[in-house]
Design a protein around this motif. Structure first.
Motif, short mmCIF file in Angstrom:
data_model
loop_
_atom_site.label_atom_id
_atom_site.label_comp_id
_atom_site.label_asym_id
_atom_site.label_seq_id
_atom_site.Cartn_x
_atom_site.Cartn_y
_atom_site.Cartn_z
N THR A 1 0.52 1.86 -2.44
CA THR A 1 0.11 2.61 -3.61
C THR A 1 0.59 4.06 -3.48
OG1 THR A 1 -1.97 3.35 -2.65
CG2 THR A 1 -1.96 1.19 -3.76
N PRO A 2 0.63 4.81 -4.59
CA PRO A 2 0.99 6.23 -4.51
C PRO A 2 0.08 6.99 -3.55
CG PRO A 2 1.10 5.50 -6.79
CD PRO A 2 0.51 4.35 -6.00
N GLY A 3 -1.21 6.63 -3.53
CA GLY A 3 -2.14 7.29 -2.61
C GLY A 3 -1.80 7.02 -1.16
N GLN A 4 -1.42 5.78 -0.86
CA GLN A 4 -1.05 5.43 0.50
C GLN A 4 0.22 6.16 0.94
OE1 GLN A 4 -0.77 1.18 0.14
NE2 GLN A 4 -2.95 0.84 0.50
N LEU A 5 1.21 6.21 0.04
CA LEU A 5 2.46 6.89 0.37
C LEU A 5 2.23 8.40 0.53
CD1 LEU A 5 4.99 5.02 -1.93
CD2 LEU A 5 4.75 4.85 0.56
N SER A 6 1.31 8.96 -0.25
CA SER A 6 0.97 10.37 -0.10
C SER A 6 0.35 10.62 1.27
CB SER A 6 0.01 10.80 -1.21
OG SER A 6 -0.34 12.18 -1.06
N ALA A 7 -0.55 9.71 1.68
CA ALA A 7 -1.17 9.84 3.00
C ALA A 7 -0.11 9.75 4.10
CB ALA A 7 -2.23 8.76 3.19
N VAL A 8 0.84 8.84 3.93
CA VAL A 8 1.91 8.68 4.92
C VAL A 8 2.72 9.98 5.03
CG1 VAL A 8 4.10 7.51 5.41
CG2 VAL A 8 2.09 6.18 4.75
N ARG A 9 3.01 10.61 3.90
CA ARG A 9 3.78 11.86 3.93
C ARG A 9 3.02 12.96 4.65
NH1 ARG A 9 5.23 10.13 -1.29
NH2 ARG A 9 3.57 11.36 -2.25
N VAL A 10 1.72 13.07 4.39
CA VAL A 10 0.92 14.09 5.06
C VAL A 10 0.87 13.81 6.57
CG1 VAL A 10 -1.39 15.08 5.27
CG2 VAL A 10 -0.46 14.57 3.00
N ILE A 11 0.73 12.55 6.93
CA ILE A 11 0.72 12.18 8.35
C ILE A 11 2.06 12.54 9.00
CG2 ILE A 11 0.67 10.21 9.93
CD1 ILE A 11 -1.33 8.91 7.93
N ARG B 1 -6.89 9.39 9.65
CA ARG B 1 -8.06 8.88 8.92
C ARG B 1 -7.83 8.89 7.42
NH1 ARG B 1 -11.16 12.40 12.64
NH2 ARG B 1 -11.61 11.15 14.50
N LEU B 2 -6.80 9.60 6.97
CA LEU B 2 -6.45 9.56 5.55
C LEU B 2 -6.13 8.14 5.10
CD1 LEU B 2 -4.14 12.70 5.14
CD2 LEU B 2 -6.43 12.38 4.17
N ILE B 3 -5.63 7.34 6.03
CA ILE B 3 -5.28 5.96 5.68
C ILE B 3 -6.52 5.20 5.24
CG2 ILE B 3 -4.44 3.77 6.62
CD1 ILE B 3 -2.71 5.48 8.52
N ASP B 4 -7.63 5.40 5.93
CA ASP B 4 -8.87 4.73 5.55
C ASP B 4 -9.35 5.20 4.17
OD1 ASP B 4 -8.89 3.35 7.96
OD2 ASP B 4 -10.09 4.89 8.97
N LEU B 5 -9.14 6.48 3.88
CA LEU B 5 -9.57 7.03 2.60
C LEU B 5 -8.78 6.44 1.44
CD1 LEU B 5 -10.04 10.82 3.48
CD2 LEU B 5 -11.80 9.05 3.29
N THR B 6 -7.55 6.03 1.69
CA THR B 6 -6.74 5.43 0.63
C THR B 6 -6.80 3.90 0.66
OG1 THR B 6 -4.78 5.48 2.07
CG2 THR B 6 -5.12 7.35 0.60
N ASP B 7 -7.69 3.36 1.51
CA ASP B 7 -7.87 1.92 1.63
C ASP B 7 -6.55 1.24 1.99
OD1 ASP B 7 -8.99 -0.85 -0.46
OD2 ASP B 7 -9.41 -0.40 1.65
N ALA B 8 -5.82 1.86 2.97
CA ALA B 8 -4.50 1.37 3.34
C ALA B 8 -4.54 0.32 4.43
CB ALA B 8 -3.62 2.53 3.80
N GLY B 9 -5.71 -0.11 4.82
CA GLY B 9 -5.78 -1.06 5.91
C GLY B 9 -5.49 -2.49 5.53
N THR B 10 -5.36 -2.78 4.22
CA THR B 10 -5.08 -4.15 3.79
C THR B 10 -3.62 -4.32 3.46
OG1 THR B 10 -5.60 -3.57 1.50
CG2 THR B 10 -7.40 -4.43 2.85
N THR B 11 -3.12 -5.54 3.55
CA THR B 11 -1.72 -5.84 3.27
C THR B 11 -1.61 -6.62 1.97
OG1 THR B 11 -1.24 -5.94 5.61
CG2 THR B 11 0.34 -6.99 4.13
N ASP B 12 -0.77 -6.12 1.04
CA ASP B 12 -0.54 -6.81 -0.22
C ASP B 12 0.62 -7.79 -0.03
OD1 ASP B 12 -0.18 -7.66 -2.74
OD2 ASP B 12 0.18 -5.69 -3.65
N THR B 13 0.31 -9.02 0.30
CA THR B 13 1.35 -10.00 0.61
C THR B 13 2.01 -10.58 -0.64
OG1 THR B 13 -0.32 -11.75 0.68
CG2 THR B 13 0.25 -10.68 2.77
#
Length: 232
Positions: free
Chosen positions: A164-174, A204-216
C-alpha cells in the motif's frame, strides 16, 4: 588527465545512459571487474583511494572505457554500493531473518546489512560519501540503490506483493533512517547500540501500516534491480 578534464564524449549524460541497450555478457563481466576493483581500492584507502586511473588499471580496462561506463568516481562508488547490496540480498535470501513480526525481521535484516558494512568501514565510508555527493547526473545509480534497498526491506517484511502507499512510505522512512545512522556511525557521532535502538524504533512504522501481512492475490511490486544501462 584529470577527471574534470575528461572529454564530454566519454562521459555520457543520464538521458543517454537511461535509454542505452541492456548489457551484453561481455559487458557484464567487464563491469563486474570494475566494481570489484573499486571495492578493493576503497577497502584499502577509502574514498580518496578510488582514482579512475587506478580502477582502470586494476580492472584491466582502458581508461576511456571506464569513463563510458562511469563518468565519475561518484557514479562508480554509488554503483558499487548497489552491487554490494545486491550481493547482500542474495545472502539474505539464503538465510532469511527469523523475527516473529515484520518489524522484527526488517530490523534484524538492516542490522545484518549494517554489520556487513561495518566489517569494511573504509568501503562503507566511501560509498556513503558518494551518495551524499551525488547530483542529478547520478540519479539512475542512486535510484538503483534505493530500489535494491526497498526490495531487501520488502522481502524481510514477508514479501507483500502489492504494498500500500502507507507501507511504501514507511519503507522510505526506514531506508532514510538506515542510511542516516550509517553516516553518523561512520563519522563517530553515534554508537552501535544507538544505531540498533534507532533502527528498531523506525521499523515499528511497519506495524502501524499493518505491513505484516502478505497480499498473495495481488500483482508483483515494481522493484527492478537490473545491471544498469549499457555503455556505448
Amino acid at each position: 588527465m584529470t577527471e574534470a578534464e575528461k572529454p564530454a564524449a566519454e562521459a555520457p549524460g543520464p538521458a543517454h545512459r537511461a535509454t542505452a541497450l541492456p548489457l551484453t555478457e561481455r559487458q557484464r563481466e567487464r563491469r563486474g571487474r570494475i566494481l570489484r576493483a573499486t571495492a578493493q581500492l576503497a577497502c584499502r584507502g577509502g574514498f580518496e583511494a578510488v582514482q579512475m586511473r587506478e580502477v582502470a588499471e586494476s580492472s584491466q580496462v582502458a581508461l576511456g572505457t571506464l569513463y563510458r561506463y562511469f563518468p565519475s568516481k561518484v557514479h562508480l562508488l554509488v554503483a558499487t554500493m548497489h552491487d554490494q547490496l545486491e550481493r547482500l540480498h542474495g545472502t539474505l535470501r539464503e538465510s532469511p531473518p527469523t523475527g516473529e513480526t515484520a518489524a522484527d525481521r526488517v530490523a534484524q535484516t538492516l542490522m545484518r546489512a549494517f554489520g556487513a558494512l561495518q566489517r569494511e568501514p573504509r568501503l562503507a565510508e566511501a560509498m556513503a560519501r558518494a551518495l551524499t555527493f551525488a547530483d542529478r547526473s547520478v540519479s539512475p545509480e542512486v535510484d538503483r540503490v534505493s530500489r535494491q534497498t526497498t526490495a531487501i526491506i520488502l522481502d524481510a517484511m514477508g514479501g507483500p506483493r502489492n504494498p500500500t502507499p502507507g507501507q511504501l512510505s514507511a519503507v522510505r522512512v526506514i531506508e532514510h533512517t538506515w542510511l542516516s545512522t550509517l553516516i553518523t556511525w561512520l563519522a563517530g557521532r553515534t554508537s552501535l547500540d544507538q544505531v540498533r535502538v534507532d533502527i528498531g524504533t523506525v521499523c515499528r512504522l511497519i506495524d502501524l501500516t499493518d505491513a505484516g501481512t502478505t497480499d498473495t492475490d495481488a500483482g508483483t511490486t515494481d522493484t527492478p534491480t537490473g545491471d544498469g544501462a549499457a555503455p556505448s
